[in-house]
Write a protein that holds these residues in place. Structure first.
Motif, PDB file in Angstrom:
ATOM      1  N   GLN A  37     -44.791 -47.543  17.158  1.00 25.57           N
ATOM      2  CA  GLN A  37     -44.878 -46.729  18.377  1.00 25.57           C
ATOM      3  C   GLN A  37     -43.489 -46.186  18.711  1.00 25.57           C
ATOM      4  O   GLN A  37     -42.830 -46.638  19.650  1.00 25.57           O
ATOM      5  CB  GLN A  37     -45.425 -47.570  19.539  1.00 25.57           C
ATOM      6  N   PRO A  38     -43.032 -45.221  17.934  1.00 28.63           N
ATOM      7  CA  PRO A  38     -41.651 -44.749  18.068  1.00 28.63           C
ATOM      8  C   PRO A  38     -41.442 -43.898  19.324  1.00 28.63           C
ATOM      9  O   PRO A  38     -42.395 -43.396  19.924  1.00 28.63           O
ATOM     10  CB  PRO A  38     -41.445 -43.914  16.804  1.00 28.63           C
ATOM     11  N   THR A  39     -40.175 -43.714  19.679  1.00 26.52           N
ATOM     12  CA  THR A  39     -39.821 -42.836  20.789  1.00 26.52           C
ATOM     13  C   THR A  39     -39.923 -41.377  20.339  1.00 26.52           C
ATOM     14  O   THR A  39     -40.080 -41.070  19.154  1.00 26.52           O
ATOM     15  CB  THR A  39     -38.384 -43.109  21.255  1.00 26.52           C
ATOM     16  N   LYS A  40     -39.788 -40.473  21.305  1.00 28.33           N
ATOM     17  CA  LYS A  40     -39.811 -39.044  20.977  1.00 28.33           C
ATOM     18  C   LYS A  40     -38.612 -38.657  20.116  1.00 28.33           C
ATOM     19  O   LYS A  40     -38.660 -37.677  19.370  1.00 28.33           O
ATOM     20  CB  LYS A  40     -39.820 -38.230  22.270  1.00 28.33           C
ATOM     21  N   ALA A  41     -37.542 -39.441  20.216  1.00 31.40           N
ATOM     22  CA  ALA A  41     -36.336 -39.130  19.435  1.00 31.40           C
ATOM     23  C   ALA A  41     -36.425 -39.608  17.991  1.00 31.40           C
ATOM     24  O   ALA A  41     -35.572 -39.255  17.171  1.00 31.40           O
ATOM     25  CB  ALA A  41     -35.123 -39.769  20.106  1.00 31.40           C
ATOM     26  N   ALA A  42     -37.444 -40.388  17.653  1.00 29.92           N
ATOM     27  CA  ALA A  42     -37.500 -41.033  16.340  1.00 29.92           C
ATOM     28  C   ALA A  42     -37.570 -40.021  15.195  1.00 29.92           C
ATOM     29  O   ALA A  42     -36.901 -40.187  14.168  1.00 29.92           O
ATOM     30  CB  ALA A  42     -38.683 -41.987  16.273  1.00 29.92           C
ATOM     31  N   ALA A  43     -38.385 -38.976  15.352  1.00 30.45           N
ATOM     32  CA  ALA A  43     -38.539 -38.001  14.269  1.00 30.45           C
ATOM     33  C   ALA A  43     -37.203 -37.345  13.938  1.00 30.45           C
ATOM     34  O   ALA A  43     -36.869 -37.124  12.761  1.00 30.45           O
ATOM     35  CB  ALA A  43     -39.574 -36.955  14.647  1.00 30.45           C
ATOM     36  N   GLU A  44     -36.422 -37.043  14.971  1.00 32.52           N
ATOM     37  CA  GLU A  44     -35.109 -36.434  14.754  1.00 32.52           C
ATOM     38  C   GLU A  44     -34.162 -37.414  14.076  1.00 32.52           C
ATOM     39  O   GLU A  44     -33.371 -37.038  13.200  1.00 32.52           O
ATOM     40  CB  GLU A  44     -34.531 -35.972  16.091  1.00 32.52           C
ATOM     41  N   LYS A  45     -34.234 -38.697  14.458  1.00 28.33           N
ATOM     42  CA  LYS A  45     -33.402 -39.715  13.816  1.00 28.33           C
ATOM     43  C   LYS A  45     -33.738 -39.817  12.325  1.00 28.33           C
ATOM     44  O   LYS A  45     -32.838 -39.845  11.469  1.00 28.33           O
ATOM     45  CB  LYS A  45     -33.622 -41.083  14.464  1.00 28.33           C
ATOM     46  N   VAL A  46     -35.026 -39.892  12.028  1.00 26.16           N
ATOM     47  CA  VAL A  46     -35.454 -40.026  10.632  1.00 26.16           C
ATOM     48  C   VAL A  46     -34.988 -38.828   9.818  1.00 26.16           C
ATOM     49  O   VAL A  46     -34.456 -38.972   8.707  1.00 26.16           O
ATOM     50  CB  VAL A  46     -36.989 -40.190  10.555  1.00 26.16           C
ATOM     51  N   HIS A  83     -32.482 -36.819  10.454  1.00 27.10           N
ATOM     52  CA  HIS A  83     -31.018 -36.827  10.370  1.00 27.10           C
ATOM     53  C   HIS A  83     -30.522 -37.755   9.270  1.00 27.10           C
ATOM     54  O   HIS A  83     -29.618 -37.401   8.501  1.00 27.10           O
ATOM     55  CB  HIS A  83     -30.436 -37.248  11.722  1.00 27.10           C
ATOM     56  N   PHE A  84     -31.123 -38.935   9.182  1.00 23.10           N
ATOM     57  CA  PHE A  84     -30.644 -39.924   8.217  1.00 23.10           C
ATOM     58  C   PHE A  84     -31.292 -39.790   6.844  1.00 23.10           C
ATOM     59  O   PHE A  84     -30.611 -39.929   5.820  1.00 23.10           O
ATOM     60  CB  PHE A  84     -30.879 -41.339   8.753  1.00 23.10           C
ATOM     61  N   LEU A  85     -32.581 -39.538   6.808  1.00 24.00           N
ATOM     62  CA  LEU A  85     -33.290 -39.637   5.535  1.00 24.00           C
ATOM     63  C   LEU A  85     -33.425 -38.320   4.786  1.00 24.00           C
ATOM     64  O   LEU A  85     -33.461 -38.326   3.551  1.00 24.00           O
ATOM     65  CB  LEU A  85     -34.677 -40.245   5.757  1.00 24.00           C
ATOM     66  N   ASP A  86     -33.516 -37.202   5.485  1.00 22.11           N
ATOM     67  CA  ASP A  86     -33.664 -35.931   4.771  1.00 22.11           C
ATOM     68  C   ASP A  86     -32.526 -35.697   3.781  1.00 22.11           C
ATOM     69  O   ASP A  86     -32.770 -35.319   2.626  1.00 22.11           O
ATOM     70  CB  ASP A  86     -33.767 -34.765   5.756  1.00 22.11           C
ATOM     71  N   PRO A  87     -31.260 -35.921   4.161  1.00 25.05           N
ATOM     72  CA  PRO A  87     -30.177 -35.730   3.181  1.00 25.05           C
ATOM     73  C   PRO A  87     -30.256 -36.713   2.013  1.00 25.05           C
ATOM     74  O   PRO A  87     -29.907 -36.352   0.875  1.00 25.05           O
ATOM     75  CB  PRO A  87     -28.895 -35.965   4.011  1.00 25.05           C
ATOM     76  N   LEU A  88     -30.697 -37.940   2.276  1.00 27.12           N
ATOM     77  CA  LEU A  88     -30.812 -38.926   1.196  1.00 27.12           C
ATOM     78  C   LEU A  88     -31.924 -38.522   0.228  1.00 27.12           C
ATOM     79  O   LEU A  88     -31.759 -38.617  -0.994  1.00 27.12           O
ATOM     80  CB  LEU A  88     -31.082 -40.317   1.774  1.00 27.12           C
ATOM     81  N   TRP A 129     -32.501 -39.954  -3.519  1.00 25.43           N
ATOM     82  CA  TRP A 129     -32.734 -41.361  -3.191  1.00 25.43           C
ATOM     83  C   TRP A 129     -34.230 -41.650  -3.134  1.00 25.43           C
ATOM     84  O   TRP A 129     -35.049 -40.766  -2.870  1.00 25.43           O
ATOM     85  CB  TRP A 129     -32.113 -41.698  -1.838  1.00 25.43           C
ATOM     86  N   THR A 130     -34.579 -42.905  -3.358  1.00 26.52           N
ATOM     87  CA  THR A 130     -35.954 -43.373  -3.203  1.00 26.52           C
ATOM     88  C   THR A 130     -36.072 -44.083  -1.855  1.00 26.52           C
ATOM     89  O   THR A 130     -35.281 -44.974  -1.551  1.00 26.52           O
ATOM     90  CB  THR A 130     -36.343 -44.343  -4.332  1.00 26.52           C
ATOM     91  N   SER A 177     -40.413 -37.725   5.189  1.00 28.45           N
ATOM     92  CA  SER A 177     -39.058 -37.236   4.955  1.00 28.45           C
ATOM     93  C   SER A 177     -38.787 -37.095   3.464  1.00 28.45           C
ATOM     94  O   SER A 177     -38.200 -36.095   3.015  1.00 28.45           O
ATOM     95  CB  SER A 177     -38.036 -38.190   5.588  1.00 28.45           C
ATOM     96  N   ALA A 178     -39.217 -38.088   2.685  1.00 28.80           N
ATOM     97  CA  ALA A 178     -39.026 -38.019   1.233  1.00 28.80           C
ATOM     98  C   ALA A 178     -39.784 -36.845   0.629  1.00 28.80           C
ATOM     99  O   ALA A 178     -39.252 -36.128  -0.231  1.00 28.80           O
ATOM    100  CB  ALA A 178     -39.474 -39.326   0.592  1.00 28.80           C
ATOM    101  N   ILE A 179     -41.009 -36.634   1.092  1.00 28.03           N
ATOM    102  CA  ILE A 179     -41.810 -35.520   0.583  1.00 28.03           C
ATOM    103  C   ILE A 179     -41.148 -34.194   0.952  1.00 28.03           C
ATOM    104  O   ILE A 179     -41.032 -33.279   0.132  1.00 28.03           O
ATOM    105  CB  ILE A 179     -43.242 -35.598   1.148  1.00 28.03           C
ATOM    106  N   ARG A 180     -40.691 -34.107   2.193  1.00 27.58           N
ATOM    107  CA  ARG A 180     -40.057 -32.891   2.708  1.00 27.58           C
ATOM    108  C   ARG A 180     -38.807 -32.535   1.898  1.00 27.58           C
ATOM    109  O   ARG A 180     -38.521 -31.371   1.656  1.00 27.58           O
ATOM    110  CB  ARG A 180     -39.697 -33.119   4.173  1.00 27.58           C
TER     111      ARG A 180
END
Length: 298
Positions: A122-131, A133-138, A143-144, A160-163
């Motif tokens: 049950q993430p916050t509204k900010a969670a998608a932006e956090k994910v 920010h951190f995972l899209d570049p990886l 990265w796996t 994020s990995a698919i994107r």
């Protein structure tokens, strides 16, 4: 019947009772006594109670189990502790899975670096932006991303990995034919074709509440570190963190709003020694620092 097939059959009949399975393997590593011994010999060989040995003997002789197993072996990839292809990262963790069923691209298991990502359903509204920010570049860097295909942070991590045209592995708390939550059927279908889905439960085994803490040790074991995006105190995420620490993996947490209950677990972890993360570059630096040790370890 080859020994890996005997192991798969025993795993199915025992319905994932790992302690019994481990004891039988310790006493009979080749499972030579398994299929043709009467129940009283199973009692002696494997130190089993009489009633359990009778049931085990009957189940092992039940042709429906073998028929279902053979069909599943045609449908899915199977990995056992006897196989060279078994994931190296999992061989050395406490209580490694003895059997894994896989759907998708099994080659992803060998692609490094891999990071385990966990957090609240049950993430916050900010969670998608956090994910993002951190995972899209990886993901874009190859990265796996390993997670559990639950609602919330897990699903965001896979997307994020698919994107980013990266790699992702989902570790399920039930069999591959028992997709949970059902709302993630579409995500499962995508992962099972182009990415990778793993389960230590046979394909028709329904998810149980206790399966999810069990599968968390596989999620943490596949990554060189674990990233906690958002978590409450005393949440299920903490199980994964404990497994990661037991396995010698580093844990990193993203700080959040100090007034938000859904990030309080991250702050607790940081106060207890978890790494505090602000930029994806910190994780890249961490991998570069530990790469030689990790590659040697696995």
């Amino acid at each position: 019947m080859e020994k890996r097939k005997r192991l798969l059959l025993l795993h199915r009949v025992l319905r994932g009772r790992r302690k019994v399975l481990q004891r039988i393997l310790t006493l009979d590593p080749q499972l030579d006594n398994l299929l043709h011994s009467p129940f009283h010999e199973l009692m002696i060989h494997y130190q089993l109670p009489k009633s359990f040995a009778i049931t085990l003997s009957q189940e092992l002789q039940d042709e429906t189990h073998l028929t279902s197993l053979e069909q599943d072996m045609k449908t899915y990839c199977t990995l056992t502790c006897f196989d060279e292809a078994y994931p190296a990262a999992l061989r050395h963790i406490p209580d490694p899975p003895i059997v894994l069923y896989a759907a998708g691209n099994i080659d992803i298991l060998d692609r490094m670096p891999a990071i385990s990502v966990v957090g609240t359903r049950q993430p916050t509204k900010a969670a998608a932006e956090k994910v993002a920010h951190f995972l899209d570049p990886l993901a874009a860097a190859g990265w796996t991303i390993v997670s559990g295909m639950a609602k919330g942070i897990d699903s965001m991590a896979h997307h994020s990995a698919i994107r980013g045209n990266g790699n992702t592995i989902a570790v399920l708390g039930g069999g591959l034919r028992q997709v949970y939550p059902r709302s993630n059927q579409e995500l499962f279908d995508k992962l099972a074709v182009r990415q990778l889905v793993l389960s230590e439960y046979f394909p028709d085994q329904p998810p149980r509440q206790y399966h999810f803490p069990e599968r968390n040790r596989i999620i943490s074991g596949l990554g060189f570190c674990t990233l906690v995006v958002e978590a409450k105190k005393h949440s299920g995420t903490m199980h994964t963190v404990m497994h990661a620490l037991e396995q010698g993996r580093d844990v990193f947490a993203i700080p959040g709003d100090p007034l938000e209950d859904r990030t309080a677990g991250c702050h607790q972890m940081i106060s207890e020694g978890a790494g505090i993360i602000f930029e994806p570059g910190q994780l890249i630096d961490e991998w570069e620092h530990n790469k030689s040790k990790w590659i040697h370890f696995i």
